[in-house]
Design an enzyme around this catalytic site. Structure first.
Site, PDB file in Angstrom:
ATOM      1  N   GLY A 241       0.831  -1.193   0.000  1.00  0.00           N
ATOM      2  CA  GLY A 241       0.000   0.000   0.000  1.00  0.00           C
ATOM      3  C   GLY A 241       0.866   1.245   0.000  1.00  0.00           C
ATOM      4  O   GLY A 241       2.036   1.216  -0.399  1.00  0.00           O
ATOM      5  N   SER A 242       0.307   2.335   0.480  1.00  0.00           N
ATOM      6  CA  SER A 242       1.012   3.618   0.429  1.00  0.00           C
ATOM      7  C   SER A 242       2.136   3.675   1.458  1.00  0.00           C
ATOM      8  O   SER A 242       2.107   2.985   2.486  1.00  0.00           O
ATOM      9  CB  SER A 242       0.036   4.767   0.687  1.00  0.00           C
ATOM     10  OG  SER A 242      -0.365   4.784   2.043  1.00  0.00           O
ATOM     11  N   GLU A 261       5.731  -3.286   0.916  1.00  0.00           N
ATOM     12  CA  GLU A 261       5.824  -2.907  -0.493  1.00  0.00           C
ATOM     13  C   GLU A 261       5.007  -1.642  -0.634  1.00  0.00           C
ATOM     14  O   GLU A 261       3.770  -1.673  -0.549  1.00  0.00           O
ATOM     15  CB  GLU A 261       5.292  -4.040  -1.381  1.00  0.00           C
ATOM     16  CG  GLU A 261       5.770  -3.939  -2.822  1.00  0.00           C
ATOM     17  CD  GLU A 261       4.822  -3.164  -3.698  1.00  0.00           C
ATOM     18  OE1 GLU A 261       5.116  -1.971  -3.939  1.00  0.00           O
ATOM     19  OE2 GLU A 261       3.810  -3.718  -4.124  1.00  0.00           O
ATOM     20  N   LEU A 262       5.703  -0.502  -0.843  1.00  0.00           N
ATOM     21  CA  LEU A 262       5.081   0.805  -0.662  1.00  0.00           C
ATOM     22  C   LEU A 262       5.072   1.602  -1.970  1.00  0.00           C
ATOM     23  O   LEU A 262       5.044   1.041  -3.051  1.00  0.00           O
ATOM     24  CB  LEU A 262       5.805   1.542   0.459  1.00  0.00           C
ATOM     25  CG  LEU A 262       5.935   0.748   1.784  1.00  0.00           C
ATOM     26  CD1 LEU A 262       6.769   1.508   2.805  1.00  0.00           C
ATOM     27  CD2 LEU A 262       4.556   0.403   2.346  1.00  0.00           C
ATOM     28  N   CYS A 295       2.210  -0.180  -8.968  1.00  0.00           N
ATOM     29  CA  CYS A 295       3.344   0.524  -8.354  1.00  0.00           C
ATOM     30  C   CYS A 295       4.499   0.704  -9.322  1.00  0.00           C
ATOM     31  O   CYS A 295       5.291   1.636  -9.181  1.00  0.00           O
ATOM     32  CB  CYS A 295       3.823  -0.236  -7.116  1.00  0.00           C
ATOM     33  SG  CYS A 295       2.596  -0.337  -5.800  1.00  0.00           S
ATOM     34  N   GLU A 389       3.623  10.005  -6.902  1.00  0.00           N
ATOM     35  CA  GLU A 389       3.082   8.853  -7.605  1.00  0.00           C
ATOM     36  C   GLU A 389       1.707   9.176  -8.191  1.00  0.00           C
ATOM     37  O   GLU A 389       0.757   9.433  -7.458  1.00  0.00           O
ATOM     38  CB  GLU A 389       2.979   7.645  -6.668  1.00  0.00           C
ATOM     39  CG  GLU A 389       2.600   6.369  -7.368  1.00  0.00           C
ATOM     40  CD  GLU A 389       2.727   5.147  -6.467  1.00  0.00           C
ATOM     41  OE1 GLU A 389       2.912   4.044  -6.990  1.00  0.00           O
ATOM     42  OE2 GLU A 389       2.630   5.303  -5.231  1.00  0.00           O
TER      43      GLU A 389
END
Length: 486
Positions: A241-242, A261-262, A295, A389
């Protein structure tokens, strides 16, 4: 509460009510009922029942009890995951229809997600059967004659898997599959925007013989996740996520282990010797699949000055040719964003950039949650489309003169998930591989190149730890040394 045992195989469509998976049965939630919208039609097509604080605690209770009873042996864990893979394949149409509705995926994107999930589950099953430690040669140390040692990989206990909307099937599989393969019990919190697909996968795992208590599924807003995070019996957090949410989870986790996992700003670099015939279709696919909500979607396309004009001239008609709109219509390449609010944000960022001098080469007006595939040029690094992003169907062209300049441009961002580079010069390829501060460098592929067996994860503000069944299993186990003196 009333427990039921409806199987995914009994469903003819993804529409309907979905409940909580708790200790092997489906239960009514005690919290609010949340409507799940069809992301293109913006109409409800399913509902989920949120968990209460007490139900979150009960899920962790069930997971702890299951872990104490012990997971099946490695062979059987592998067999369960392989049977689940076969059931997902058998139910492919159901999964595709669910993702077309709740995630806004086109048929191609949803079908690809199913194929990758099948592979992820199969890989997890294979890795379950070959999980092993090492031999430690103690006799190589002085005074250790007659002694030997080896290591074991042992599961951590209860894993909390918190997953995003943009990969509602395969990212769930990448967390649940390796966790169970390692012998852990899992409490899964899927995105409230895309919970149906996670439920269908959970039903497939239960139907495949996943033992009672080894998987729970909870629904609800952020407070539900906070209850889960606050339970100290959870040993490991696997989160996608963020960066902002990941940081809050990391702070709450304390000394407990995590895999994060950002966020990302993904670049792909096109050098002056690149084979554009190979590069162009890969760039278009990676920039606009899942409406750019990946992402590693190509957000910034850095092109050498010598080929910039040709790249621009050839890229424009390819992007213009992409069909966009209703993901239920055959041939659509770009569907809606996850919400009308997110589409409005992306539209605003494009407008800000154009007001600042950016040229929109391809694009147009937003229609509710649909943003047309957009190609921008003349981007300033300070613009939000260039320094944050986007997470939408927007690719921005920028030029560079030297490879060092391109590498510095990538490394200047706070993120570091993956970068693609198109070149036929081995020296340049390996220099990029060594100097780019990212988790993955893909030569003659885009930033979005991923095979599910490879390690996947980032550096800097893009997180740490690795997905990919073999690598995730090591994240979700710990090494224990055993020595024997004879």
């Amino acid at each position: 509460m009333t427990g039921i045992s409806l199987k995914a195989g009994d469903r003819v469509s993804p529409e309907g009510d979905y409940q909580l998976l708790l200790d092997g049965a489906w239960w009514d939630g005690e919290g609010e009922t949340v409507e799940v919208l069809d992301k293109y039609r913006l109409e409800p097509f399913a509902t989920v029942r949120s968990a209460s604080h007490a139900q979150v605690t009960a899920m962790v209770d069930a997971a702890c009890a299951a872990f104490r009873r012990g997971a099946p042996v490695a062979y059987e864990r592998g067999a369960v995951l392989e049977r689940a893979a076969a059931l997902v394949e058998e139910r492919r149409t159901l999964f595709v229809r669910a993702m077309q509705a709740e995630a806004g995926f086109t048929f191609t994107d949803a079908n690809g997600e199913v194929s990758r999930c099948v592979q992820t589950l199969k890989l997890s099953g294979e890795e379950a059967r070959r999980l092993a430690g090492d031999i430690v040669p103690l006799e190589g140390a002085p005074g250790q004659a007659g002694r030997f040692a080896f290591t074991l990989r042992v599961p951590l206990g209860v894993v909390a898997a918190i997953t995003p909307f943009n990969s509602p099937l395969n990212t769930v599989a990448h967390k649940v599959g390796p966790a169970f393969a390692a012998g852990n019990a899992v409490v899964l919190k899927p995105s409230s925007l895309t919970p149906v697909t996670a439920c269908l996968l959970a039903e497939s795992l239960v139907d495949a013989g996943l033992p009672q208590g080894f998987l729970s599924v909870l629904h609800g807003p952020g407070g539900v996740a906070r209850h889960l995070i606050a339970d100290e019996r959870v040993s490991f957090f696997a989160f996608t996520g963020s960066t902002e949410v990941g940081l809050s989870i990391q702070r709450a986790a304390g000394l407990r282990r995590t895999q994060m996992e950002l966020g990302s700003i993904a670049f792909s670099i096109v050098c002056d010797d690149a084979d554009l015939e190979r590069a162009l279709p890969k760039i278009v696919g990676a920039g606009y699949r899942k409406a750019g909500q990946v992402c590693t979607s190509v957000q910034m396309l850095l092109v050498h000055d010598k080929v910039l004009a040709e790249m621009r001239d050839r890229l424009v008609p390819l992007v213009e040719a992409l069909l966009y709109g209703d993901p239920h219509v055959e041939g659509t390449s770009v569907g809606p964003l996850i919400s009308e609010r997110e589409a409005a944000r992306v539209e605003a960022w494009i407008g800000e950039a154009m007001a600042g001098g950016t040229t929109r080469l391809v694009g147009g007006a937003r229609d509710r949650a649909v943003v047309p595939p957009t190609l921008l040029a003349d981007i300033a690094p300070s613009m939000r489309v260039g320094c944050a992003e986007v997470f939408g169907p927007v690719v921005s062209l920028a030029s560079f003169d030297t490879l060092d300049e391109a590498i510095d441009r990538v490394n200047a961002t706070p993120y570091g998930l993956a970068t693609g580079i198109f070149t036929n010069r081995l020296g340049d390829a390996f220099r990029a591989a060594r100097q780019l501060q990212v988790g993955g460098v893909h030569v003659n592929e885009t930033s979005s190149s991923r095979v599910d067996m490879m390690p996947y994860g980032g550096s800097k503000d893009s997180g740490f730890g690795r997905e990919g069944p073999r690598y995730a299993i090591h994240e979700m186990t710990e090494e224990r040394v055993v020595s024997v003196t004879v």
